[in-house]
Design an enzyme around this catalytic site. Structure first.
Site, PDB file in Angstrom:
ATOM      1  N   CYS A  44       0.871  -1.312  -0.020  1.00  0.00           N
ATOM      2  CA  CYS A  44       0.041  -0.122  -0.100  1.00  0.00           C
ATOM      3  C   CYS A  44       0.722   1.279   0.068  1.00  0.00           C
ATOM      4  CB  CYS A  44      -0.966   0.062   1.220  1.00  0.00           C
ATOM      5  SG  CYS A  44      -1.780   1.564   1.445  1.00  0.00           S
ATOM      6  N   CYS A  49      -1.210   1.673  -2.965  1.00  0.00           N
ATOM      7  CA  CYS A  49      -2.135   2.790  -3.152  1.00  0.00           C
ATOM      8  C   CYS A  49      -1.782   4.123  -3.180  1.00  0.00           C
ATOM      9  CB  CYS A  49      -3.096   2.680  -1.628  1.00  0.00           C
ATOM     10  SG  CYS A  49      -3.296   0.857  -1.187  1.00  0.00           S
ATOM     11  N   LYS A  52       0.413   5.357  -5.971  1.00  0.00           N
ATOM     12  CA  LYS A  52      -0.458   5.228  -6.950  1.00  0.00           C
ATOM     13  C   LYS A  52      -1.584   6.364  -7.188  1.00  0.00           C
ATOM     14  CE  LYS A  52      -4.549   3.999  -6.591  1.00  0.00           C
ATOM     15  NZ  LYS A  52      -5.166   2.614  -6.310  1.00  0.00           N
ATOM     16  N   TYR A 179      -8.618  -3.716 -11.766  1.00  0.00           N
ATOM     17  CA  TYR A 179      -8.380  -2.340 -10.845  1.00  0.00           C
ATOM     18  C   TYR A 179      -6.944  -1.699 -11.590  1.00  0.00           C
ATOM     19  CZ  TYR A 179     -11.197  -3.400  -6.503  1.00  0.00           C
ATOM     20  OH  TYR A 179     -12.084  -3.328  -5.641  1.00  0.00           O
ATOM     21  N   GLU A 183      -6.727   1.753 -13.687  1.00  0.00           N
ATOM     22  CA  GLU A 183      -5.999   2.860 -13.074  1.00  0.00           C
ATOM     23  C   GLU A 183      -5.139   3.471 -13.883  1.00  0.00           C
ATOM     24  OE1 GLU A 183      -7.830   2.209  -8.446  1.00  0.00           O
ATOM     25  OE2 GLU A 183      -5.639   1.776  -8.852  1.00  0.00           O
ATOM     26  N   HIS A 470     -27.554  20.816  -2.351  1.00  0.00           N
ATOM     27  CA  HIS A 470     -27.672  21.427  -3.845  1.00  0.00           C
ATOM     28  C   HIS A 470     -26.896  22.706  -3.651  1.00  0.00           C
ATOM     29  CE1 HIS A 470     -29.659  22.535  -7.236  1.00  0.00           C
ATOM     30  NE2 HIS A 470     -29.976  23.651  -6.850  1.00  0.00           N
ATOM     31  N   GLU A 475     -26.648  14.722  -4.675  1.00  0.00           N
ATOM     32  CA  GLU A 475     -27.787  15.030  -4.474  1.00  0.00           C
ATOM     33  C   GLU A 475     -28.807  14.051  -4.897  1.00  0.00           C
ATOM     34  OE1 GLU A 475     -29.846  18.976  -5.722  1.00  0.00           O
ATOM     35  OE2 GLU A 475     -28.056  19.192  -6.600  1.00  0.00           O
TER      36      GLU A 475
END
Ligand code: NDP
Length: 487
Positions: A44, A49, A52, A179, A183, A470, A475
């Protein structure tokens, strides 16, 4: 005095192993040691992660000047300096590795910079020759990227190598549709690399919601990634001068096909990207790329660790078989994280480590909850997802599908065609939201929060009762009144 050198010996200094070691030592006063043969922080932090995500950020600046101009700013676009970015990236990784080392030291964990093998139910032997005993052993040795079985596959790089490239290639072929493949296709395209992606299946990101992955595939193509589904690599070799003369690696050239004759012998070392690579695909096309990246999955790190000799059971891909408490077939040996190949995500490994400490050192048996885990894929646009896809859900029970796709205000104003997707999969019977799928900028941030509601068992009516914020993209998740379809 304990009969063992340590109460706990952890093998692997990644996110899961480090957390388990320092919580066991810090919270319970256990005598803990940890061995790591590479850099502290594991996949990681060092080669996954974290670097990356920093590359994702770097690549997202590509369009900033153009978009800012649409909003009235005048800036001139510059170019991306890989060497400068990589230098800063490496410094950041050095800093984080030191943080991990300090955390262990601060908790009183003894660290060994060595490879460890299990030589008994309570014994590990280090590459330094030292043998140590422990009441419990925790295996947290992670996984590694694998290349397909293909002659000359070592000409291609894997994700670990990306962060060490001397220069960015002009053209890059990515093999895979998971993945990592998707990515890096988006990252490298954003950094100015000409990206082609071959995926053997009909649609990338197998296992995710069809509509969501379809939108991502469309967006990747729209942005200029040459994504070829139903296509795989069948042969590769160093390109000869003939090849490079015929091929400059451009997508338009490639589409026209070529008559390539010579295939010189392999001369380069693994991951050495010096020199272009000739590639033949399943549909017969032959092309030359500066670099080929294999993003074809990861295998658990269990080879030559002595595991089967002491009775630890391994699965077909070498993963360690564990029960719900992460205990292996040997009662004193536990395993967490990617080496068990359950849900291969950092926060899951950390939870498995915490549950192990709770079970073994705090006397509170705690199974790991692997249900309804939110996650994100850092493509451009991102996907945030939790729960069942429409396809999985409709195989189980009748469902209503609430879904909307639209051009978000910020990029639409800048003249971009980008679309986002908000989707809820709802049980007809219980009204519970079984799945939530978002494709949008910052979808990872959104799904973390929507994930709380879904994990709590929120119904569609709970979502509806929540007032919209909003104007935002998200939303829509509380304003979809009519099901698009039932299934
Ligand atoms: P994945 O298993 O997700 O994807 C592997 C891809 O390679 C699939 O598309 C697969 O095709 C393809 N493939 C496998 N073997 C071959 C072959 N011989 N020839 C051609 N294609 C092949 O693995 P990744 O390496 O992308 O990622 C590993 C894990 O890391 C993920 O499962 C995830 O848990 C984790 N991860 C999570 C991230 C995140 O949370 N954002 C980011 C990166 C990784 P097919 O679909 O047909 O099997």
């Amino acid at each position: 005095m304990s009969e063992f050198d340590y109460d706990l010996f952890v093998i692997g200094g990644g996110s899961g192993g480090v957390r388990a070691a320092r919580v066991a030592a810090g919270d319970t006063g256990a005598k803990v040691a940890l061995a790591e043969m590479d850099r502290y922080g594991g996949t990681c932090v060092i080669r996954g992660c974290v670097p990356k995500k920093l590359m994702v950020f770097a690549s997202e600046y590509a369009n900033v000047t153009e978009d800012a101009a649409a909003y009235g700013w005048s800036h001139s676009a510059g170019s991306f300096d890989w060497a400068s970015f990589r230098g800063k990236l490496n410094s950041e990784l050095d800093r984080l590795e030191q943080v991990y080392r300090d955390l262990l030291k601060g908790s009183g964990v003894a660290s060994y910079d060595a490879r460890a093998r299990v030589t008994g139910p309570h014994e590990v032997t280090l590459s330094t020759g030292e043998t140590l005993s422990a009441k419990h052993i925790l295996l947290a040795s992670g996984g590694h990227p694998v290349r397909p079985e293909l002659p000359n596959a070592n000409l291609g790089i894997v994700s670990d190598d990306i962060f060490h490239l001397d220069a960015l290639p002009k053209s890059l072929l990515i093999i895979g549709g998971g993945y990592i493949a998707c990515e890096f296709a988006c990252i490298m395209h954003g950094l100015g690399v000409e990206v082609t992606q071959y995926y053997r299946g009909a649609q990338i990101l197998r296992g995710f919601d069809d509509e969501a992955r379809g939108l991502i595939a469309d967006a990747m193509r729209e942005r200029g990634i040459d994504l070829r589904t139903g296509t795989n690599i069948v042969e590769m070799a160093p390109a000869s001068e003939d090849h490079t003369a015929s091929w400059t690696g451009t997508a338009s050239d490639a589409a026209m096909g070529a008559d390539v004759k010579q295939r010189p012998a392999l001369q380069r070392e693994t991951g050495d990207t010096a020199g272009p690579i000739w590639v033949k695909s399943t549909n017969g096309n032959e092309r030359v790329f500066d670099t080929v990246l294999f993003a074809t999955g990861r295998d658990p790190n269990t080879a030559d660790m002595g595991l089967e000799d002491v009775g630890v059971k391994l699965g077909r891909r070498g993963e360690i078989e564990v029960d719900e408490y992460s205990q292996t077939a040997v009662p004193s040996i536990y395993a967490i994280g990617d080496v068990t190949d359950r849900v291969n995500l950092t926060p899951v490994a950390i939870r498995e480590g915490m549950a192990f400490v709770e079970t073994v050192f705090k006397g509170n048996p705690t199974p790991v909850d692997h249900a309804l885990i939110p996650s994100a894929i850092f493509t451009q646009p991102e996907m945030g997802t939790i729960g069942l896809s429409e396809e999985e859900a409709r195989d189980r029970e009748p469902v209503e599908i609430y879904c909307t796709s639209f051009r978000p205000m910020q990029s639409a104003f800048a003249g971009r065609p980008d679309r986002v997707l908000m989707k809820l999969v709802v049980s007809v019977e219980t009204r519970k939201v079984l799945g939530c799928h978002i494709v949008a900028p910052s979808a990872g941030e959104m799904i973390q929060l929507a994930g709380i509601a879904v994990k709590m068992g929120a119904t569609k009516e709970d979502f509806d009762r929540t007032v919209a914020v909003h104007p935002t993209m998200s939303e829509e998740i509380v304003t979809m009144k009519t099901p698009m379809r039932t299934a």
